[in-house]
Design an enzyme around this catalytic site. Structure first.
Site, PDB file in Angstrom:
ATOM      1  N   SER A 230     -12.262   3.646  -0.929  1.00  0.00           N
ATOM      2  CA  SER A 230     -11.865   4.830  -1.703  1.00  0.00           C
ATOM      3  C   SER A 230     -11.433   4.479  -3.112  1.00  0.00           C
ATOM      4  O   SER A 230     -11.473   5.335  -3.998  1.00  0.00           O
ATOM      5  CB  SER A 230     -10.745   5.596  -0.986  1.00  0.00           C
ATOM      6  OG  SER A 230      -9.598   4.790  -0.838  1.00  0.00           O
TER       7      SER A 230
ATOM      8  N   HIS B 189     -10.227  -4.890  -3.337  1.00  0.00           N
ATOM      9  CA  HIS B 189      -8.881  -5.170  -2.840  1.00  0.00           C
ATOM     10  C   HIS B 189      -8.980  -5.656  -1.417  1.00  0.00           C
ATOM     11  O   HIS B 189      -9.743  -5.126  -0.612  1.00  0.00           O
ATOM     12  CB  HIS B 189      -7.987  -3.929  -2.931  1.00  0.00           C
ATOM     13  CG  HIS B 189      -8.631  -2.675  -2.432  1.00  0.00           C
ATOM     14  ND1 HIS B 189      -9.545  -1.960  -3.182  1.00  0.00           N
ATOM     15  CD2 HIS B 189      -8.516  -2.018  -1.261  1.00  0.00           C
ATOM     16  CE1 HIS B 189      -9.961  -0.919  -2.493  1.00  0.00           C
ATOM     17  NE2 HIS B 189      -9.352  -0.942  -1.302  1.00  0.00           N
TER      18      HIS B 189
ATOM     19  N   ASN C  64     -13.007  -3.254   2.411  1.00  0.00           N
ATOM     20  CA  ASN C  64     -13.985  -2.193   2.639  1.00  0.00           C
ATOM     21  C   ASN C  64     -14.956  -2.142   1.472  1.00  0.00           C
ATOM     22  O   ASN C  64     -14.554  -2.338   0.321  1.00  0.00           O
ATOM     23  CB  ASN C  64     -13.266  -0.847   2.777  1.00  0.00           C
ATOM     24  CG  ASN C  64     -12.334  -0.816   3.977  1.00  0.00           C
ATOM     25  OD1 ASN C  64     -12.639  -1.392   5.015  1.00  0.00           O
ATOM     26  ND2 ASN C  64     -11.190  -0.163   3.834  1.00  0.00           N
TER      27      ASN C  64
ATOM     28  N   ASP D 280       0.845  -1.195   0.000  1.00  0.00           N
ATOM     29  CA  ASP D 280       0.000   0.000   0.000  1.00  0.00           C
ATOM     30  C   ASP D 280       0.880   1.244   0.000  1.00  0.00           C
ATOM     31  O   ASP D 280       1.914   1.297   0.671  1.00  0.00           O
ATOM     32  CB  ASP D 280      -0.908  -0.011   1.246  1.00  0.00           C
ATOM     33  CG  ASP D 280      -2.053   0.971   1.133  1.00  0.00           C
ATOM     34  OD1 ASP D 280      -3.204   0.531   0.985  1.00  0.00           O
ATOM     35  OD2 ASP D 280      -1.793   2.197   1.179  1.00  0.00           O
TER      36      ASP D 280
HETATM   37  P1  5GP Z   1      -9.766   1.581   0.464  1.00  0.00           P
HETATM   38  O1  5GP Z   1      -9.851   2.888   1.207  1.00  0.00           O
HETATM   39  O2  5GP Z   1     -10.454   1.678  -0.881  1.00  0.00           O
HETATM   40  O3  5GP Z   1     -10.221   0.391   1.260  1.00  0.00           O
HETATM   41  O4  5GP Z   1      -8.224   1.319   0.222  1.00  0.00           O
HETATM   42  C1  5GP Z   1      -7.526   1.874  -0.846  1.00  0.00           C
HETATM   43  C2  5GP Z   1      -6.062   1.756  -0.500  1.00  0.00           C
HETATM   44  O5  5GP Z   1      -5.330   1.949  -1.692  1.00  0.00           O
HETATM   45  C3  5GP Z   1      -5.576   2.811   0.504  1.00  0.00           C
HETATM   46  O6  5GP Z   1      -5.004   2.146   1.628  1.00  0.00           O
HETATM   47  C4  5GP Z   1      -4.548   3.620  -0.288  1.00  0.00           C
HETATM   48  O7  5GP Z   1      -3.437   3.987   0.499  1.00  0.00           O
HETATM   49  C5  5GP Z   1      -4.154   2.657  -1.399  1.00  0.00           C
HETATM   50  N1  5GP Z   1      -3.768   3.291  -2.639  1.00  0.00           N
HETATM   51  C6  5GP Z   1      -4.431   4.277  -3.301  1.00  0.00           C
HETATM   52  N2  5GP Z   1      -3.801   4.591  -4.437  1.00  0.00           N
HETATM   53  C7  5GP Z   1      -2.708   3.783  -4.508  1.00  0.00           C
HETATM   54  C8  5GP Z   1      -1.669   3.636  -5.471  1.00  0.00           C
HETATM   55  O8  5GP Z   1      -1.612   4.308  -6.504  1.00  0.00           O
HETATM   56  N3  5GP Z   1      -0.701   2.702  -5.203  1.00  0.00           N
HETATM   57  C9  5GP Z   1      -0.742   1.936  -4.068  1.00  0.00           C
HETATM   58  N4  5GP Z   1       0.251   1.039  -3.917  1.00  0.00           N
HETATM   59  N5  5GP Z   1      -1.724   2.047  -3.152  1.00  0.00           N
HETATM   60  C10 5GP Z   1      -2.684   2.952  -3.367  1.00  0.00           C
END
Ligand code: 5GP
Ligand code: ZN
Length: 114
Positions: free
Chosen positions: A95, A100, A87, A30
């Protein structure tokens, strides 16, 4: 070109620190880790949310979980313990709308989440 960042990571158009790749899933670190070890496991195929998954995705969802366990072993946090989280939608804190599995470890995690 897709505007889904995780599809673009799968395609290699956006760099990511990859941990594991299989026929169906990709795991990478992440970008903004919430724990000493924080990986994401995603299907190569775009599915927007867990709520959008169907019976056809049953095997793929199993692949995600098993890859998450493998990633935790690779990161060295399997024995002490870790958490897997997916999530879903706004109240779930999603987000990025490409499903994932978060794999979090390397510290004691509190429960329940906020
Ligand atoms: P969510 O909030 O959708 O459950 O998790 C999305 C995750 O994706 C977040 O923890 C955020 O830090 C990670 N993330 C967002 N954009 C990128 C990216 O471009 N590269 C990586 N490696 N992680 C990302
Ligand atoms: Zn996608």
């Amino acid at each position: 070109m897709t505007d889904c960042i995780f599809c673009r990571i799968v395609a290699g158009e956006i760099p990511a620190k990859r941990i594991l790749e299989t026929e169906n899933v990709v795991a990478f670190h992440d970008l903004n880790p919430a724990a000493p070890q924080h990986a994401l496991v995603i299907p190569r195929r775009h599915i927007a949310t867990l709520d959008a998954a169907t019976e056809d995705d049953r095997g793929l969802l199993g692949d995600l979980m098993l890859a998450g366990a493998e990633v935790a072993r690779m990161l060295g946090c399997a024995e002490k313990g870790y958490r897997t989280v997916m999530n879903c939608n706004e109240d779930g804190g999603q987000s990025v709308y490409h499903i994932h599995l978060h794999v979090l470890g390397g510290r004691s995690l509190s429960w329940p989440p906020g």
